[in-house]
Design an enzyme around this catalytic site. Structure first.
Site, short mmCIF file in Angstrom:
data_model
loop_
_atom_site.label_atom_id
_atom_site.label_comp_id
_atom_site.label_asym_id
_atom_site.label_seq_id
_atom_site.Cartn_x
_atom_site.Cartn_y
_atom_site.Cartn_z
N GLY A 218 0.71 -2.81 9.28
CA GLY A 218 -0.07 -3.44 8.22
C GLY A 218 -1.05 -2.48 7.58
O GLY A 218 -0.83 -1.27 7.51
N SER A 219 -2.15 -3.02 7.13
CA SER A 219 -3.08 -2.24 6.31
C SER A 219 -3.82 -1.14 7.06
O SER A 219 -4.47 -0.31 6.43
CB SER A 219 -4.10 -3.18 5.64
OG SER A 219 -3.45 -3.99 4.67
N THR A 220 -3.74 -1.12 8.39
CA THR A 220 -4.35 0.02 9.10
C THR A 220 -3.67 1.33 8.72
O THR A 220 -4.27 2.40 8.79
CB THR A 220 -4.28 -0.16 10.63
OG1 THR A 220 -2.92 -0.32 11.03
CG2 THR A 220 -5.09 -1.37 11.08
N PHE A 221 -2.40 1.23 8.30
CA PHE A 221 -1.65 2.43 7.91
C PHE A 221 -2.18 3.03 6.61
O PHE A 221 -1.87 4.17 6.27
CB PHE A 221 -0.16 2.10 7.76
CG PHE A 221 0.74 3.30 7.68
CD1 PHE A 221 1.08 4.02 8.81
CD2 PHE A 221 1.25 3.71 6.45
CE1 PHE A 221 1.92 5.13 8.73
CE2 PHE A 221 2.09 4.82 6.36
CZ PHE A 221 2.42 5.53 7.51
N LYS A 222 -2.99 2.27 5.87
CA LYS A 222 -3.53 2.77 4.60
C LYS A 222 -4.39 4.01 4.79
O LYS A 222 -4.54 4.82 3.86
CB LYS A 222 -4.32 1.67 3.89
CG LYS A 222 -3.42 0.55 3.36
CD LYS A 222 -4.23 -0.62 2.81
CE LYS A 222 -3.30 -1.73 2.30
NZ LYS A 222 -4.05 -2.94 1.88
#
Length: 491
Positions: A218-222
């Site tokens: 999810g958005s932690t990969f951003k």
């Protein structure tokens, strides 16, 4: 002697010679194989004839031994605070074998390691019973307790990994639901039934979710997408508007992707603001501009597409080959066919906190003999300079702003600089079929400006009694990450 008798004598002589040759072959050539055969009960009896060495956390043993009367297996393993430490120790069972540290370092713990040969020989000559050595871990007991209790209090399936970014030490590794390895360490029928019951459970308590399960991050990969964009020159100023509109239309597709915050927060905003509010459009656009090859290159520098051994094996997180343009764009926000272990996202966070240098994670500080002499001592080992210090500093600035002014504010610690990023990952055959996963990654800095701790928290809320609207990394994961960071900083 007549001819038939001579033939019989020769034949018997050949049989006798063959028997002698076979006996010598079995005794000498096959000696090691037979001695170490798992089906050789004498080997098993010997393995459980004396207490094993211990696994050490914070200077104290978290394992022990208990006599088992009425069995030719004299001692069985016991575990202190077993469920909390099971993802670290694994189990050592008379019937089920050994896993994790109990398995990887079985030679040291049992006393059979070749490096203990002299000690073993002296003990044999003096009549002493064989003794095992100890495995000293890097685990911080307070951080481990904060991680485990945080997950248990949520009644969640999940995992937490905390690393020291400076050297790669694993400070905490928790996985829930967990199990007590002492419950089936013997060979009794009742213990066998307990193990089978655990194996049959749908929530997989025997699985180490920190190392052996992969999920969309999810958005932690951003944070990695931002690092890749800065490193490859797609972004030169984190405060400059990107021009990425919202909702964002995937390339070569009619699909439009929105955000969980008002469009005014995300429309054509800078990368810094995009991270602050976790704007999907910004990171979809960055991944599309970078392309799959550059995204994959950066991901692999942080450890993706490669198994990690700490020394327990962690499965490889995956940034896939042969992605088309819409699939590549989706990886920018941590979705699509991208997958990660909690350990891997802890490594990404730690690498950025350590000014771009990713250290190989390790769980064992020292192996020592029964006399407490050092057999092997760990030393920090760099994996990669994944991105430049300049790039890492820019991502740190964005993550720290996200804690101070954005979606990661539940990780704030008074008087401490904290960087963080929330994540909510959709999954299921039709993406939204299942309740989403909640992620949170963060790091904290000490008074010298170094980061002694980076944390990744993963929560699978499928068995939690909360509405879907309450499932978010900032709500579920951030308080756990904060408690773990505080535990390390207090030390």
């Amino acid at each position: 002697m007549n001819r038939p008798l001579r033939h019989i004598a020769v034949f018997c002589g050949i049989l006798t010679l063959a028997l002698l040759l076979r006996a010598n072959w079995v005794q000498f050539a096959k000696n090691d194989d037979l001695a170490n055969d798992k089906k050789n009960r004498r080997v098993q009896i010997e393995a459980f004839s004396h207490p094993r060495g211990d696994i050490i956390v914070g200077g104290k043993s978290i394992t022990g031994a208990k006599e088992t009367p009425g069995s030719d297996f004299k001692f069985k393993r016991v575990f202190k605070e077993g469920p909390m430490y099971a993802p670290v120790t694994g189990y050592f069972s008379q019937a089920q074998g050994a896993t994790f540290l109990e398995g990887v370092h079985n030679g040291i713990l049992s006393g059979n390691d070749d490096r203990l040969f002299i000690k073993r020989t002296l003990d044999m000559l003096t009549g002493k019973k064989q003794q095992g050595g100890d495995v000293v871990t890097t685990i911080d007991p307070k951080a481990q307790k904060a991680a485990y209790e945080g997950l248990v209090n949520l009644n969640a399936k999940g995992a937490v990994v905390a690393l020291d970014p400076r050297d790669g030490k694993v400070l905490a590794m928790a996985s829930t639901p967990s199990y007590d390895p002492s419950a089936f360490s013997g060979i009794s029928l009742a213990e066998g039934k307990k193990f089978k019951a655990l194996s049959d459970r749908k929530d997989k308590p025997l699985s180490n979710r920190a190392l052996r399960e992969i999920y969309p991050p999810g958005s932690t990969f951003k944070i990695l997408t931002a690092a890749a964009a800065l490193e490859h020159g797609v972004v030169t100023d984190i405060d400059k508007p990107t021009g990425a509109p919202t909702p964002y239309k995937l390339p070569l597709s009619s699909t439009r992707i929105g955000n969980d915050v008002p469009d005014s927060n995300c429309d054509k905003v800078s990368v810094k603001t995009g991270m602050q509010w976790s704007c999907n459009n910004v990171f979809l656009d960055l991944a599309d501009k970078l392309g799959a090859d550059k995204m994959r290159e950066t991901a692999e520098k942080f450890g993706f597409n490669e198994e990690q051994f700490i020394p327990v094996r962690a499965v490889a997180s995956s940034y896939p080959e042969k992605l088309d343009k819409p699939q590549t764009a989706l990886t920018g926000m941590g979705q699509g066919s991208l997958t990660s272990t909690p350990l891997q996202m802890a490594m990404v966070t730690a690498g950025l906190a350590n000014d771009g240098k990713v250290m190989k994670p390790y769980l064992v500080e020292e192996l020592r003999g029964p006399d407490l002499s050092t057999i092997e001592k760990a030393s920090p080992d760099p994996l990669n300079q994944a991105v430049s210090e300049k790039t890492a500093k820019s991502v740190q600035e964005m993550m720290e702003n996200t804690v101070e002014n954005g979606t990661a504010n539940k990780a704030k610690i008074d008087g401490v600089t904290v960087g963080g990023k929330t994540g909510t990952a959709q999954h299921g055959a039709n993406v939204n079929d299942e309740r989403p996963y909640a992620w949170f990654v963060s790091y904290a800095k000490n008074s010298e400006g170094e980061s002694p701790v980076a944390v990744a928290v993963f929560v699978d809320p499928s068995n939690m009694d909360i509405p879907r609207s309450e499932i978010a990394g900032g709500k579920l994961g951030a308080p756990i990450a904060k408690a773990v960071m505080e535990a390390v900083l207090e030390r």
